[in-house]
Design an enzyme around this catalytic site. Structure first.
Site, PDB file in Angstrom:
ATOM      1  N   HIS A 146      15.776  48.261  45.797  1.00  0.00           N
ATOM      2  CA  HIS A 146      15.351  46.945  45.311  1.00  0.00           C
ATOM      3  C   HIS A 146      14.433  47.059  44.104  1.00  0.00           C
ATOM      4  O   HIS A 146      14.476  46.251  43.186  1.00  0.00           O
ATOM      5  CB  HIS A 146      14.631  46.183  46.423  1.00  0.00           C
ATOM      6  CG  HIS A 146      15.520  45.187  47.051  1.00  0.00           C
ATOM      7  ND1 HIS A 146      15.570  44.982  48.382  1.00  0.00           N
ATOM      8  CD2 HIS A 146      16.428  44.362  46.496  1.00  0.00           C
ATOM      9  CE1 HIS A 146      16.471  44.061  48.644  1.00  0.00           C
ATOM     10  NE2 HIS A 146      17.000  43.668  47.510  1.00  0.00           N
TER      11      HIS A 146
ATOM     12  N   ARG B 190      30.196  39.281  40.250  1.00  0.00           N
ATOM     13  CA  ARG B 190      30.447  39.988  41.508  1.00  0.00           C
ATOM     14  C   ARG B 190      30.426  38.969  42.651  1.00  0.00           C
ATOM     15  O   ARG B 190      29.364  38.688  43.215  1.00  0.00           O
ATOM     16  CB  ARG B 190      29.368  41.040  41.741  1.00  0.00           C
ATOM     17  CG  ARG B 190      29.427  42.241  40.784  1.00  0.00           C
ATOM     18  CD  ARG B 190      28.284  43.198  41.092  1.00  0.00           C
ATOM     19  NE  ARG B 190      28.479  44.527  40.560  1.00  0.00           N
ATOM     20  CZ  ARG B 190      27.836  45.006  39.480  1.00  0.00           C
ATOM     21  NH1 ARG B 190      26.987  44.270  38.832  1.00  0.00           N
ATOM     22  NH2 ARG B 190      28.063  46.240  39.075  1.00  0.00           N
TER      23      ARG B 190
ATOM     24  N   GLU C 144      38.764  51.569  38.219  1.00  0.00           N
ATOM     25  CA  GLU C 144      37.613  52.240  38.835  1.00  0.00           C
ATOM     26  C   GLU C 144      38.047  53.503  39.566  1.00  0.00           C
ATOM     27  O   GLU C 144      37.234  54.231  40.109  1.00  0.00           O
ATOM     28  CB  GLU C 144      36.951  51.313  39.869  1.00  0.00           C
ATOM     29  CG  GLU C 144      36.540  49.970  39.311  1.00  0.00           C
ATOM     30  CD  GLU C 144      35.894  49.096  40.352  1.00  0.00           C
ATOM     31  OE1 GLU C 144      34.674  49.130  40.465  1.00  0.00           O
ATOM     32  OE2 GLU C 144      36.636  48.373  41.061  1.00  0.00           O
TER      33      GLU C 144
ATOM     34  N   ASN D  19      30.869  52.789  37.182  1.00  0.00           N
ATOM     35  CA  ASN D  19      30.090  53.287  38.331  1.00  0.00           C
ATOM     36  C   ASN D  19      31.024  53.949  39.338  1.00  0.00           C
ATOM     37  O   ASN D  19      30.799  55.065  39.791  1.00  0.00           O
ATOM     38  CB  ASN D  19      29.332  52.147  39.021  1.00  0.00           C
ATOM     39  CG  ASN D  19      28.536  51.306  38.045  1.00  0.00           C
ATOM     40  OD1 ASN D  19      28.184  51.777  36.987  1.00  0.00           O
ATOM     41  ND2 ASN D  19      28.282  50.055  38.399  1.00  0.00           N
ATOM     42  N   ASP D  20      32.072  53.229  39.692  1.00  0.00           N
ATOM     43  CA  ASP D  20      33.022  53.808  40.648  1.00  0.00           C
ATOM     44  C   ASP D  20      33.942  54.833  39.984  1.00  0.00           C
ATOM     45  O   ASP D  20      34.314  55.824  40.606  1.00  0.00           O
ATOM     46  CB  ASP D  20      33.847  52.696  41.310  1.00  0.00           C
ATOM     47  CG  ASP D  20      33.087  52.081  42.472  1.00  0.00           C
ATOM     48  OD1 ASP D  20      32.565  52.842  43.311  1.00  0.00           O
ATOM     49  OD2 ASP D  20      32.995  50.841  42.547  1.00  0.00           O
TER      50      ASP D  20
ATOM     51  N   ARG E 186      28.074  57.627  44.745  1.00  0.00           N
ATOM     52  CA  ARG E 186      27.159  57.025  43.769  1.00  0.00           C
ATOM     53  C   ARG E 186      25.789  56.695  44.341  1.00  0.00           C
ATOM     54  O   ARG E 186      24.866  56.394  43.597  1.00  0.00           O
ATOM     55  CB  ARG E 186      27.797  55.784  43.131  1.00  0.00           C
ATOM     56  CG  ARG E 186      28.090  54.676  44.104  1.00  0.00           C
ATOM     57  CD  ARG E 186      28.973  53.611  43.484  1.00  0.00           C
ATOM     58  NE  ARG E 186      28.198  52.509  42.922  1.00  0.00           N
ATOM     59  CZ  ARG E 186      28.737  51.366  42.519  1.00  0.00           C
ATOM     60  NH1 ARG E 186      30.058  51.191  42.586  1.00  0.00           N
ATOM     61  NH2 ARG E 186      28.002  50.407  42.037  1.00  0.00           N
TER      62      ARG E 186
ATOM     63  N   CYS F 216      32.531  47.213  32.266  1.00  0.00           N
ATOM     64  CA  CYS F 216      31.514  46.405  32.931  1.00  0.00           C
ATOM     65  C   CYS F 216      30.657  47.227  33.882  1.00  0.00           C
ATOM     66  O   CYS F 216      29.898  46.682  34.665  1.00  0.00           O
ATOM     67  CB  CYS F 216      32.152  45.230  33.673  1.00  0.00           C
ATOM     68  SG  CYS F 216      33.223  45.743  35.008  1.00  0.00           S
TER      69      CYS F 216
END
Ligand code: PEP
Ligand code: MG
Length: 548
Positions: free
Chosen positions: A184, A285, A410, A433-434, A444, A481
């Site tokens: 967070h 998302r 991805e 990211n993926d 990740r 993205c």
């Protein structure tokens, strides 16, 4: 001087004196209670409702996604199952304090064992417990220090309640010894543009010592030299100037347009994204809207969220991703199977294909919201691995009334098949990211393999180039993205590889915009070539820096 390494959030740099987070409360002991169980339970009820009220009030003041986080914490405080467990311990003779301490800790352990997104909520629960215990004792909850001058906050990790309400005039930067890039602290620091380095490990800092927090270089410099301090101040000033520069559309130095779009998880972020110059949305998302829902959302209820989003971006492009459930983002109504390796399981489009009605409802809601608004809606599917999945999704979305339908790249297989996939899809958006996670076989979320997770790795860059080439052959647009787009120099490399749009957290827009404007398309191609020819992530980054 010494350099302590962690994970930099964003591109900022700041310097100042350290103030350490005040220590947590002393743990309650298991001395038997001298009050009746009823008295103890009443004390818990009062402390819990005071804590929840306090968190809700702080949430209201903070607004935005901080409010969601704080309200979720308030709900944790009043969770009936948790309260039952507290009562059970009180009935066995424990004091209110001890019962709260033990019951919350046991629940946090359960969350930790689940790992991923839920695992990282364990820290939130520990924070709630401390607040409840502080109320029971009638003392201040531990929290952010107030040394009376601007400071660099150093903590083990920050609870959302602390991060959300940091006084940005006082807090120059944040350093945490625990927590990863998805904690967070990291999410909110990114959103608020706080200079932060997280997960430095067991580093020790002294109250009052001057440090440089260099997020762009993933480091905290202790005992810095005068030259280092001056260089950091110069970089901070250059960044401030870029942020204050008039917001212009993303473009390279020769005028080649590279539209800069926003990644959003709720329509609430729209106004801020627009203010920061987002030219549209490159990734919405949708699963973030439903993380705490037990049941699939109705067409009506989701349509409302989409309508709000599209209204905010009237006349602009908005790319909405259908639910990406599974792995670290389980949605109870969509992913209810236990899998040994959920990241390799039935996630993304696989889960939706399995529960097609949920996908149909979502696409229907999107088509209805589109019909009532004026944004240019594009819809895409997550985790597409095959040409068949591409055909399945794009034809279903078209059948249900969506005009522009594409896929996320991805998974390495879809990068390798990009030319074929883009014959069927209207566009592709690369989720780095993926893509990096699956290309490098490195989870990740796992700190121990973080060195393999860089989107600078030439293996990832070569796959990205294949997708851009596949788009060019078919005359279809390709964007990025993933987090890679938020790294200014990497953004230049992506443009040089043939990527046409970049989508990122809005707080990264100014840095990326400024860096793109420093290089022509020809430069960007040369810089990309230098990175592509490298043999590992570090040398790709150095080669790009040298070429730039
Ligand atoms: C990605 O994988 O790069 C991406 C943008 O999707 P998410 O981070 O939501 O998995
Ligand atoms: Mg992804």
């Amino acid at each position: 001087m010494a350099e302590i390494h962690g994970e930099g959030i964003g591109q900022g740099v700041a310097q100042g004196p350290v103030a350490l987070m005040s220590a947590p409360l002393e743990a309650p002991t298991d001395a038997p209670s001298t009050r009746t169980p009823d008295e103890e339970k009443q004390a818990v009820a009062a402390a819990v409702s005071a804590t929840a009220a306090e968190l809700n009030a702080r949430g209201e003041r903070a607004g935005g996604s901080a409010q969601d986080v704080l309200e979720a914490q308030a709900m944790m405080a009043e969770d009936p199952t948790l309260l039952e467990q507290v009562h059970e311990r009180i009935d066995q003779g424990a004091t209110a304090e001890y019962a709260v301490h033990v019951a919350f800790a046991a629940f946090a352990e359960q969350l930790k064992a689940l790992g991923g997104y839920l695992g990282e909520r364990a820290a939130d629960l520990a924070d709630v417990a401390q607040r409840v215990i502080a109320h029971l004792r009638g003392v201040q909850a531990p929290g952010v220090p107030d040394p009376g001058h601007p400071f660099v906050l150093v903590a083990a990790d920050l609870a959302p309640a602390d991060t959300a309400l940091l006084d940005l005039d006082q807090v120059l930067a944040v350093v945490t010894t625990d927590g990863g890039p998805t904690s967070h602290t990291a999410i909110l620091a990114r959103e608020k543009g706080i200079v932060a380095v997280v997960g430095t490990g067991e580093a020790s800092f002294t109250e009052g010592e001057t440090v440089i927090v260099d997020a762009a270089n993933d480091a905290v410099v202790t005992d810095p030299t005068d030259e280092q301090l001056a260089e950091a101040a110069e970089r901070a000033a250059a960044r401030a100037a870029a942020a204050a520069a008039p917001v212009t559309p993303g473009a390279l130095a020769d005028g080649t347009a590279v539209p800069l779009l926003a990644n959003l998880g709720s329509p609430d972020g729209a106004a801020e994204a627009l203010e920061l110059g987002a030219e549209g949305v490159g990734l919405f998302r949708t699963e973030f809207l439903f993380l705490s829902s037990d049941e699939a959302p109705s067409v009506e209820s989701q349509k409302e969220s989409y309508r709000r989003l599209l209204e905010a971006f009237a006349g602009k492009k908005v790319v909405v991703r259908v639910l990406d459930a599974g792995a670290d983002k389980p949605l109870p109504f969509l992913t209810d199977v236990e899998e040994e390796n959920p990241a390799l399981g039935r996630r993304g489009i696989r889960a939706l294909q399995h529960r097609e009605q949920i996908l149909r409802d979502q696409l229907t809601a999107l088509a209805q919201a589109d019909a009532e608004t004026d944004a240019d809606l594009w819809v895409m599917a997550p985790m597409v691995a095959t040409v068949d999945e591409t055909e399945y999704f794009t034809s279903l979305a078209k059948e249900l009334g969506l005009k522009t339908t594409g896929v996320m790249v991805e998974v390495p297989s879809s990068a390798l098949l990009a030319e074929e996939i883009l014959r069927h899809a209207d566009f592709a958006s690369i989720g780095t990211n993926d893509l990096v996670q699956y290309t490098m076989a490195a989870d990740r979320l796992l700190g121990s393999v973080a060195h393999l997770q860089s989107p600078w790795h030439p293996a990832a860059l070569r796959l990205i180039k294949m997708v851009a080439d596949g788009g060019a052959v078919n005359g279809k647009p390709v964007g990025v993205c993933g987090e890679a787009a938020a790294d200014p120099l990497l953004a230049v490399v992506l443009a040089g590889l043939g990527v046409q749009t970049l989508s990122m957290s809005p707080s990264a827009l100014a840095d990326v915009r400024a860096e793109l404007a420093r290089h022509t398309l020809e430069d960007a191609r040369r810089i990309a070539q230098a990175a592509l020819a490298a043999s590992n992530a570090d040398s790709a980054k150095s080669a790009a820096r040298a070429a730039a």
